[in-house]
Design an enzyme around this catalytic site. Structure first.
Site, mmCIF file in Angstrom:
data_model
loop_
_atom_site.group_PDB
_atom_site.id
_atom_site.type_symbol
_atom_site.label_atom_id
_atom_site.label_comp_id
_atom_site.label_asym_id
_atom_site.label_seq_id
_atom_site.Cartn_x
_atom_site.Cartn_y
_atom_site.Cartn_z
ATOM 1 N N CYS A 2 -52.589 22.232 1.798
ATOM 2 C CA CYS A 2 -51.988 23.436 1.491
ATOM 3 C C CYS A 2 -52.002 24.260 2.693
ATOM 4 O O CYS A 2 -53.010 24.075 3.471
ATOM 5 C CB CYS A 2 -52.006 24.279 0.258
ATOM 6 S SG CYS A 2 -52.044 23.209 -1.270
ATOM 7 N N ARG A 27 -48.169 21.106 6.250
ATOM 8 C CA ARG A 27 -49.623 21.117 5.447
ATOM 9 C C ARG A 27 -49.222 20.835 4.034
ATOM 10 O O ARG A 27 -49.898 20.554 2.988
ATOM 11 C CB ARG A 27 -50.557 22.257 5.515
ATOM 12 C CG ARG A 27 -50.989 22.547 6.989
ATOM 13 C CD ARG A 27 -52.157 23.748 6.887
ATOM 14 N NE ARG A 27 -53.116 23.289 6.058
ATOM 15 C CZ ARG A 27 -54.222 22.584 6.355
ATOM 16 N NH1 ARG A 27 -54.292 22.212 7.720
ATOM 17 N NH2 ARG A 27 -55.252 22.608 5.597
ATOM 18 N N TRP A 74 -48.816 21.895 -1.613
ATOM 19 C CA TRP A 74 -48.523 20.448 -1.616
ATOM 20 C C TRP A 74 -49.145 20.145 -3.208
ATOM 21 O O TRP A 74 -50.769 20.176 -3.106
ATOM 22 C CB TRP A 74 -49.235 19.734 -0.652
ATOM 23 C CG TRP A 74 -48.867 18.337 -0.684
ATOM 24 C CD1 TRP A 74 -47.724 17.828 -0.230
ATOM 25 C CD2 TRP A 74 -49.915 17.299 -1.238
ATOM 26 N NE1 TRP A 74 -47.819 16.259 -0.263
ATOM 27 C CE2 TRP A 74 -49.046 15.744 -0.821
ATOM 28 C CE3 TRP A 74 -51.009 17.101 -1.758
ATOM 29 C CZ2 TRP A 74 -49.550 14.727 -1.388
ATOM 30 C CZ3 TRP A 74 -51.657 16.166 -2.130
ATOM 31 C CH2 TRP A 74 -51.036 14.965 -1.764
ATOM 32 N N GLU A 489 -43.316 5.418 6.968
ATOM 33 C CA GLU A 489 -43.599 6.973 6.598
ATOM 34 C C GLU A 489 -42.474 8.088 6.833
ATOM 35 O O GLU A 489 -42.419 9.013 6.078
ATOM 36 C CB GLU A 489 -44.836 7.659 7.218
ATOM 37 C CG GLU A 489 -45.055 7.895 8.662
ATOM 38 C CD GLU A 489 -46.222 8.426 9.106
ATOM 39 O OE1 GLU A 489 -47.043 9.243 8.348
ATOM 40 O OE2 GLU A 489 -46.664 8.098 10.391
ATOM 41 N N LYS A 604 -49.533 17.020 6.870
ATOM 42 C CA LYS A 604 -50.187 16.790 8.121
ATOM 43 C C LYS A 604 -51.564 16.593 7.880
ATOM 44 O O LYS A 604 -52.224 15.745 8.455
ATOM 45 C CB LYS A 604 -49.917 17.817 9.037
ATOM 46 C CG LYS A 604 -50.293 17.635 10.460
ATOM 47 C CD LYS A 604 -49.673 16.507 11.146
ATOM 48 C CE LYS A 604 -50.267 16.204 12.368
ATOM 49 N NZ LYS A 604 -49.904 14.943 13.059
HETATM 50 O O1 M6R Z 1 -55.881 14.082 10.972
HETATM 51 P P1 M6R Z 1 -56.146 12.633 10.864
HETATM 52 O O2 M6R Z 1 -56.219 11.916 12.161
HETATM 53 O O3 M6R Z 1 -57.748 12.415 10.479
HETATM 54 O O4 M6R Z 1 -55.170 12.135 9.869
HETATM 55 C C1 M6R Z 1 -55.392 10.624 9.375
HETATM 56 C C2 M6R Z 1 -54.161 10.255 8.540
HETATM 57 O O5 M6R Z 1 -53.615 11.267 7.551
HETATM 58 C C3 M6R Z 1 -52.817 10.343 9.533
HETATM 59 O O6 M6R Z 1 -53.138 9.769 10.822
HETATM 60 C C4 M6R Z 1 -51.595 9.947 8.875
HETATM 61 O O7 M6R Z 1 -51.593 8.498 8.603
HETATM 62 C C5 M6R Z 1 -50.247 10.312 9.808
HETATM 63 N N1 M6R Z 1 -49.155 10.632 8.891
HETATM 64 C C6 M6R Z 1 -50.025 9.058 10.430
HETATM 65 O O8 M6R Z 1 -48.733 9.144 10.945
#
Ligand code: M6R
Length: 609
Positions: A2, A27, A74, A489, A604
């Protein structure tokens, strides 16, 4: 998952908080709310759906307040409806709370509070915090001791911001395992889950660490540990400009971020050259002390880690395992003081990645973060940090963070190879030279796409497909995985990534004339093999879309559609090959009319485990 924004100062808190929430909408975006202190009382407004619903509601009213808190949600506990939206308040309505994270002992606390006469209005875990403070206030001299006592009773993860009529000029905040950053202005201060929320007002920031609480006034901020001892902390200056965080004329952040990649890659190379060239030491890492590497990450960052394995094993001869961070700590990995654990994360706030780092540290491993966000939780938890210089990534679908992560891993593997005497200086220089040519090659491709729209045309022919298969080999196998993740996605089309040689062991059964098969078929050690894989797909009437190089006549003759990218060193090819697949996913989602930057069910920054 969130977003929190708080403001105390001289201006209209309502406008500043709504503006900040919009910048944090990535978020979470199923409901939003705001609480303001107006004429000595708290006024709360909440709305299901996107922030614009709340904004429309507020625009009907003439409200002025110079202190308030807001939240974009969220849902984790309780449906995304108005009553479950934050802020939540105590029985008296004199305390208001916003929260990010999960209170694991909320159900015991709730039962206990109900037995003491508290009345609950929502299904959330958050509401217990407001009632708990109210309860503690009965035996406390003032609000802050009650706040801190209540926070100490919470189990789980939290970033909390509270306002109260008892001290109507202050915001009280606390953090554990969820990000919270104080923004320090002039005669006004901010608090938020992420920097873009206040970057248009100030570039001075102070991230809170786990188990810290703070009191924020318009001209002051005080940070304490969870026992109430005051701490000295220094703010830092944020190096990003607001323009870097805005759309700059592109239809979506995702497209803007794809087109920023030449700059982001170039900045990542120059930002990391000092330690690679030896002018700045990597103090937290001594390559002579470890005999194995483990990489932990989630989603797109995990795919970067799979490529990193190729780099480290090839250039430094160290064995590498790559784990999804959400699995790592549950599989009893062999990890000790001779292990280097690399955590890859754009946000630095992904709960599973953070937990993996903490787990590895407990076992004695050295930890290295590859991260995009300065001062984020994973960077503070790790022995050494290598930053990716992608700038703020707003779109939920990660693009420039991925390519800059791969660049950073490439550079780190050259450093390791050099330190372990596997790579001679000349070889490092040669590979570096090729890396430095990459930004202009990516730029050439992007300029060509802007002019000709080849990928967009392919997207137009395929956007009605129900499924897609992505295949690649060797260092481009993770690109098949990442291309498929991008598509699913944001376009909600079922897509699978596979190593092309594995197709014959199962997935080939899926192929018929309705199945688009995206093949990464650029020059390299497995080029001949991938040509055979294309034949296998063609023999089953699959429709091949190839990412290839201009010289690859054999590929272009065989396939339905091809996208040409400039030829580069095979090890660097994933960094350029992913770019057309990002654009393909983008246009398909856009043709389908979906919200590209904020796909359904995603956020995100995934701060729940
Ligand atoms: O902030 P992070 O790189 O740790 O996030 C990891 C995943 O949540 C992130 O890469 C997610 O898979 C994206 N939506 C991919 O586009």
């Amino acid at each position: 998952m969130c977003g929190i924004v708080g403001y105390v100062g001289k201006d209209n808190a309502k406008n500043i908080i709504i503006d900040g929430l919009k910048r944090l909408e990535y978020r979470g975006y199923d409901s939003a709310g705001i609480a303001l202190i107006v004429n000595g009382g708290i006024r709360t407004f909440k709305k299901e759906g996107k922030i614009r619903n709340l904004e429309c509601e507020l625009n009907k009213l003439h409200l002025f307040s110079n202190i308030g808190i807001g939240h974009t949600r969220w849902a984790t506990h309780g449906e995304p409806v108005d009553t479950n939206a934050h802020p939540h308040s105590d029985c008296s309505g004199k305390i208001s709370i916003v929260h990010n994270g999960i209170i694991e002992n909320y159900s015991e606390l709730r039962k206990e509070l109900i037995s003491k006469g508290h009345r609950f209005e929502s299904d959330t875990d958050t509401e217990v915090i407001a009632h708990l403070i109210e309860e503690e206030l009965k035996n406390s001299p003032s609000f802050f001791p009650a706040f801190i006592k209540a926070v100490r009773k919470l189990k789980g993860s939290y970033a909390i911001a509270a306002i109260t009529v008892y001290e109507a000029d202050k915001i009280f905040v606390a953090r554990k395992d969820s990000p919270l950053i104080i923004g320090i202005g002039n005669g006004e201060n901010f608090v938020a889950s992420d920097i873009p929320a206040f970057l248009s007002y100030t570039n001075r920031a102070l991230p809170l660490d786990d188990l810290e609480v703070a009191i924020i006034g318009k001209d002051s901020f005080q940070v304490f540990d969870i026992k109430g001892n005051e701490k000295e902390k220094e703010p830092f200056t944020i190096p990003w400009s607001l323009a870097q965080a805005e759309k700059a004329g592109y239809k979506h952040f995702m497209l803007k971020e794809i087109y920023e990649q030449p700059r982001a890659i170039a900045d990542t190379i120059s930002g990391n050259l000092p330690w690679l060239k030896g002018s700045v030491p990597l103090e937290g890492i001594n390559p002579k002390t470890f005999n194995r590497v483990q990489i932990v990450a989630c989603g797109t960052s995990y795919h970067a880690g799979l490529i990193g394995k190729f780099y480290i094993e090839n250039f430094s001869h160290l064995p590498v395992e790559v784990d999804l961070a959400s699995e790592y700590r549950y599989r009893s990995p062999v990890v000790d003081e001779k292990t280097l654990v690399i955590a890859i994360t754009q946000s630095g706030e992904t709960a599973d990645t953070l937990a993996a780092v903490k787990f590895a540290k407990k076992k004695g491993a050295k930890t290295l973060a590859v991260c995009n966000v300065i001062g984020s939780s994973v960077t503070r938890e790790s022995d050494q940090v290598l930053y990716t210089y992608a700038g703020p990534e707003i779109s939920v679908a990660s693009t420039k963070a991925f390519t800059t992560q791969v660049v950073t891993l490439f550079m780190f593997s050259l450093w390791l190879g050099k330190m372990r005497n596997v790579l001679k200086d000349e070889k490092v220089e040669e590979l570096l030279h090729e890396l430095m040519e990459l930004p202009s090659k990516v730029e050439d491709f992007l300029n060509g796409e802007k002019e000709r729209g080849t990928v967009k045309e392919i997207a137009e022919s395929f956007y009605k497909a129900k499924n897609a298969l992505y295949i690649g080999r060797h260092v481009n196998y993770p690109i098949a995985l990442e291309g498929a993740l991008k598509l699913k996605e944001i376009s909600y089309i079922h897509a699978e990534g596979y190593p092309a040689g594995e197709m014959k062991h199962g997935p080939i059964a899926l192929i018929d004339e309705t199945m688009p098969v995206v093949v990464v078929a650029t020059k390299g050690s497995v080029y001949e093999k991938i040509l055979s894989n294309i034949e296998e797909v063609k023999a089953r009437k699959g429709k091949v879309i190839a990412v290839t190089n201009p010289e690859c006549r054999e590929v272009k003759e065989k396939v339905e559609a091809f996208i040409e990218v400039p030829e580069v060193n095979e090890f660097l090819s994933p960094i350029i090959n992913i770019v057309p697949l990002q654009i393909l996913a983008y246009h398909i989602a856009d043709f389908l009319g979906y919200d590209v930057d904020q796909p359904r069910n995603l956020a995100k920054s995934v701060t729940v485990k």
